[in-house]
Design an enzyme around this catalytic site. Sequence first.
Site, PDB file in Angstrom:
ATOM      1  N   HIS A 120       0.797  -1.231   0.000  1.00 50.59           N
ATOM      2  CA  HIS A 120       0.000   0.000   0.000  1.00 50.59           C
ATOM      3  C   HIS A 120       0.829   1.280   0.000  1.00 50.59           C
ATOM      4  O   HIS A 120       0.328   2.336   0.373  1.00 50.59           O
ATOM      5  CB  HIS A 120      -0.975  -0.008   1.186  1.00 50.59           C
ATOM      6  CG  HIS A 120      -2.015  -1.094   1.071  1.00 50.59           C
ATOM      7  ND1 HIS A 120      -2.725  -1.585   2.143  1.00 50.59           N
ATOM      8  CD2 HIS A 120      -2.458  -1.780  -0.014  1.00 50.59           C
ATOM      9  CE1 HIS A 120      -3.562  -2.539   1.722  1.00 50.59           C
ATOM     10  NE2 HIS A 120      -3.410  -2.675   0.423  1.00 50.59           N
ATOM     11  N   THR A 194      -3.744  -8.298  10.921  1.00 48.15           N
ATOM     12  CA  THR A 194      -4.572  -7.765   9.836  1.00 48.15           C
ATOM     13  C   THR A 194      -6.009  -8.225  10.019  1.00 48.15           C
ATOM     14  O   THR A 194      -6.254  -9.379  10.368  1.00 48.15           O
ATOM     15  CB  THR A 194      -4.041  -8.176   8.442  1.00 48.15           C
ATOM     16  OG1 THR A 194      -4.973  -7.712   7.449  1.00 48.15           O
ATOM     17  CG2 THR A 194      -3.835  -9.663   8.290  1.00 48.15           C
ATOM     18  N   PRO A 220      -5.201 -10.636  18.342  1.00 46.92           N
ATOM     19  CA  PRO A 220      -5.999 -10.778  19.574  1.00 46.92           C
ATOM     20  C   PRO A 220      -7.485 -11.021  19.277  1.00 46.92           C
ATOM     21  O   PRO A 220      -8.206 -11.542  20.121  1.00 46.92           O
ATOM     22  CB  PRO A 220      -5.804  -9.453  20.306  1.00 46.92           C
ATOM     23  CG  PRO A 220      -4.738  -8.710  19.592  1.00 46.92           C
ATOM     24  CD  PRO A 220      -4.563  -9.316  18.227  1.00 46.92           C
TER      25      PRO A 220
END
Length: 248
Positions: A120, A194, A220
């Site tokens: 990106h 992600t 997480p």
Amino acid sequence: MTSGAAAQVAEAVRRATRLTVLTGAGVSAASGIPTFRGAGGLWKKVRAETLASAEGFENDPKLVWEWYDWRRGMIRDAQPNRAHTVLARWTQERPGTTVITQNVDGLHERAGTNPITRLHGSIWHVRCWTGCVAGREDWRDDSVPLLTLPPRCPHCGGLVRPGVVWFGESLDPEILQRATDAAARCDVFLAIGTSAVVYPAAGLVPHARRSGATIIEINPEATDASGIAEFVIRQPADEALAAIDALL
Ligand code: NAD
Ligand code: ZN
């Protein structure tokens, strides 16, 4: 994470002949850089998706640049965390390891990661928004804070834009091809930090799976990629990678 999961992942990493790692904003969270989806995804009550788009820029280039200027200041003052340093060392010491990142902050590079594929772009790059010939290619601009907001093209005096891929824009086809190849060729694919909802980056996970790789997720929270992961470690990236690295 149970010690068993860390041990299994360490074993998979140790055995991998080609290890491909896809990272997202979560790897930089421990460096104090907010993710888009989660706390900090709002700035002055505007959604990141609105600011990081050609439409948002057209509507209010100054507002968008104020946001980038704020992020650039935060990133400049941040340090790579253990997730960045462990991955950097793996690329240096474990042949066949490559990192693909959706991040634009440059922290993987600052930690010494090589090779790296930046899907990106970079928050430190800019280019002419008007598209003048001299300013069409990205150039690096490290100034923090920016002298004028919005900054101007030194060649034509028009607006410049950040050298990042905005929502709704296409990726550089060569860069995407390199990432797709790295996903197809690896035997272990690690998806770290992600949310796996931004395409085409998110599509690399099922692509690696279809090509026979073992998928490991470190996050997480559950994500769209969790369902196809063989191992899932529900821990912050810096802690999980330090624990896996210690077992190698
Ligand atoms: P995202 O904001 O959509 O998702 C972040 C993910 O990180 C979430 O799944 C969250 O659960 C997880 N996460 C949060 N804290 C974590 C931690 N400590 N350890 C591991 N995971 C953690 O980010 P994305 O998936 O990268 O995609 C969105 C787009 O946002 C990308 O295009 C990227 O360019 C851009 N972005 C970049 C940065 C950066 O460069 N640092 C920051 C924000 C957004
Ligand atoms: Zn120009």
